[in-house]
Scaffold this motif. Structure first.
Motif, short mmCIF file in Angstrom:
data_model
loop_
_atom_site.label_atom_id
_atom_site.label_comp_id
_atom_site.label_asym_id
_atom_site.label_seq_id
_atom_site.Cartn_x
_atom_site.Cartn_y
_atom_site.Cartn_z
N TRP A 186 -13.42 -1.82 0.37
CA TRP A 186 -12.29 -1.51 0.72
C TRP A 186 -12.05 -0.05 0.49
CZ3 TRP A 186 -7.49 -4.25 2.84
CH2 TRP A 186 -6.72 -3.44 3.21
N THR A 187 -12.19 0.84 1.71
CA THR A 187 -11.83 2.30 1.47
C THR A 187 -10.38 2.64 2.52
OG1 THR A 187 -13.33 2.64 3.26
CG2 THR A 187 -14.12 2.89 0.98
N PRO A 188 -9.18 2.50 1.70
CA PRO A 188 -8.16 2.60 2.39
C PRO A 188 -7.69 4.21 3.09
CG PRO A 188 -7.55 2.53 0.22
CD PRO A 188 -9.03 2.25 0.35
N ALA A 189 -7.49 4.15 4.39
CA ALA A 189 -6.93 5.38 4.99
C ALA A 189 -5.37 5.50 4.29
CB ALA A 189 -7.11 5.42 6.49
N PHE A 190 -4.81 6.70 4.86
CA PHE A 190 -3.69 6.97 4.62
C PHE A 190 -2.60 5.74 5.05
CE2 PHE A 190 0.90 8.37 5.56
CZ PHE A 190 1.29 8.90 4.06
N VAL A 191 -2.78 5.33 6.14
CA VAL A 191 -2.03 4.18 6.51
C VAL A 191 -2.07 2.75 5.67
CG1 VAL A 191 -1.43 2.39 8.56
CG2 VAL A 191 -2.12 5.07 9.00
N ASP A 192 -3.44 2.50 5.39
CA ASP A 192 -3.80 1.46 4.41
C ASP A 192 -3.25 1.73 3.32
OD1 ASP A 192 -5.30 0.37 6.52
OD2 ASP A 192 -7.14 1.14 5.75
N ALA A 193 -3.24 2.93 2.53
CA ALA A 193 -2.71 2.97 1.34
C ALA A 193 -1.42 2.85 1.07
CB ALA A 193 -2.95 4.50 0.79
N VAL A 194 -0.50 3.20 2.37
CA VAL A 194 1.00 2.57 2.63
C VAL A 194 0.93 1.35 2.55
CG1 VAL A 194 2.91 3.14 3.93
CG2 VAL A 194 1.43 5.10 3.45
N ALA A 195 0.49 0.85 3.35
CA ALA A 195 0.26 -0.73 3.58
C ALA A 195 0.17 -1.69 2.22
CB ALA A 195 -0.62 -1.25 4.61
N LEU A 196 -0.90 -1.03 1.47
CA LEU A 196 -1.24 -1.58 0.02
C LEU A 196 -0.10 -1.35 -0.92
CD1 LEU A 196 -4.76 -0.81 -0.59
CD2 LEU A 196 -3.80 -2.76 -0.20
N ALA A 197 0.48 -0.52 -0.93
CA ALA A 197 1.66 -0.13 -1.55
C ALA A 197 3.09 -1.28 -1.44
CB ALA A 197 2.29 1.36 -1.59
N ALA A 198 3.09 -1.45 -0.02
CA ALA A 198 4.01 -2.47 0.14
C ALA A 198 3.53 -3.95 0.04
CB ALA A 198 4.53 -2.40 1.85
N ASP A 199 2.28 -4.20 0.12
CA ASP A 199 1.76 -5.41 -0.02
C ASP A 199 0.60 -5.45 -0.70
OD1 ASP A 199 1.28 -8.08 0.22
OD2 ASP A 199 1.24 -8.29 2.47
N PRO A 200 0.22 -5.53 -1.84
CA PRO A 200 -1.13 -5.41 -2.75
C PRO A 200 -1.91 -6.69 -2.30
CG PRO A 200 0.70 -5.85 -4.26
CD PRO A 200 1.38 -5.72 -2.80
N SER A 201 -1.35 -7.88 -1.46
CA SER A 201 -2.32 -8.76 -1.28
C SER A 201 -3.12 -8.43 -0.21
CB SER A 201 -1.46 -10.09 -1.03
OG SER A 201 -0.67 -9.59 0.28
N LEU A 202 -2.97 -7.37 0.52
CA LEU A 202 -3.64 -6.96 1.76
C LEU A 202 -5.22 -7.05 1.24
CD1 LEU A 202 -1.55 -4.80 3.82
CD2 LEU A 202 -2.39 -7.28 4.34
N GLN A 203 -5.62 -6.25 -0.12
CA GLN A 203 -6.83 -6.03 -0.27
C GLN A 203 -7.47 -7.40 -0.69
OE1 GLN A 203 -7.26 -3.15 -3.36
NE2 GLN A 203 -9.31 -2.91 -3.11
N GLN A 204 -6.80 -8.40 -1.16
CA GLN A 204 -7.30 -9.65 -1.49
C GLN A 204 -7.70 -10.02 -0.11
OE1 GLN A 204 -8.57 -10.64 -4.29
NE2 GLN A 204 -8.95 -12.78 -3.70
#
Length: 148
Positions: free
Chosen positions: A42-60
């Motif tokens: 997983w190599t998050p872009a800026f939008v992904d990083a914001v989404a991960l902060a809100a919901d860390p289960s996305l990476q899982q």
């Protein structure tokens, strides 16, 4: 001629042609195959990083999706190999860089030949990520058969 053939696949249509070609070659030579698929980290872009902060289960969820996809790809490959009477081992390497993993796996598993498609991605993705096939060709110590 070859003790083992490594066939790399990402499940794409072009990779399926590479898989078929590699399996037919293995059948003709009575050589076992190692079918390998790699899922990139997983190599998050800026939008992904914001989404991960809100919901860390996305990476899982991403990781679980990669495992499920890899299982489907490898099960289909194993079935094709069995239909041709080819001894087949399957390997999924999660969170790896395909060209590096393919070259390392060929050495680790004693593959005398790598079979892969000419590319797995197209368009901007290919430009940004570079050609995995070209990297394998540049770094492999064994012959590489590129299927178009």
């Amino acid at each position: 001629m070859y003790d083992r053939i490594l066939i790399a696949t990402d499940g794409s249509e072009l990779a399926a042609r590479g898989l078929q070609h590699g399996l037919r070659l293995a059948a003709a030579l009575s050589t076992p195959v190692l079918v390998l698929t790699v899922t990139e980290p997983w190599t998050p872009a800026f939008v992904d990083a914001v989404a991960l902060a809100a919901d860390p289960s996305l990476q899982q969820e991403y990781r679980q999706g990669c495992v499920q996809s890899a299982e489907q790809i490898l099960e289909a490959a194993a079935a094709q190999a069995a239909a041709l009477g080819v001894a087949c081992t399957t390997v999924h390497v999660p969170e790896g860089y395909p060209s590096e993993v393919i070259v390392a796996a060929a050495a680790e598993h004693g593959a005398g030949l790598v079979v892969m498609a000419s590319h797995g991605r197209s368009g901007l993705g290919r430009v940004l990520l570079g050609s995995q096939t070209q990297a394998v060709l540049s770094h492999s110590t064994v012959p590489v058969l590129v299927v178009r």
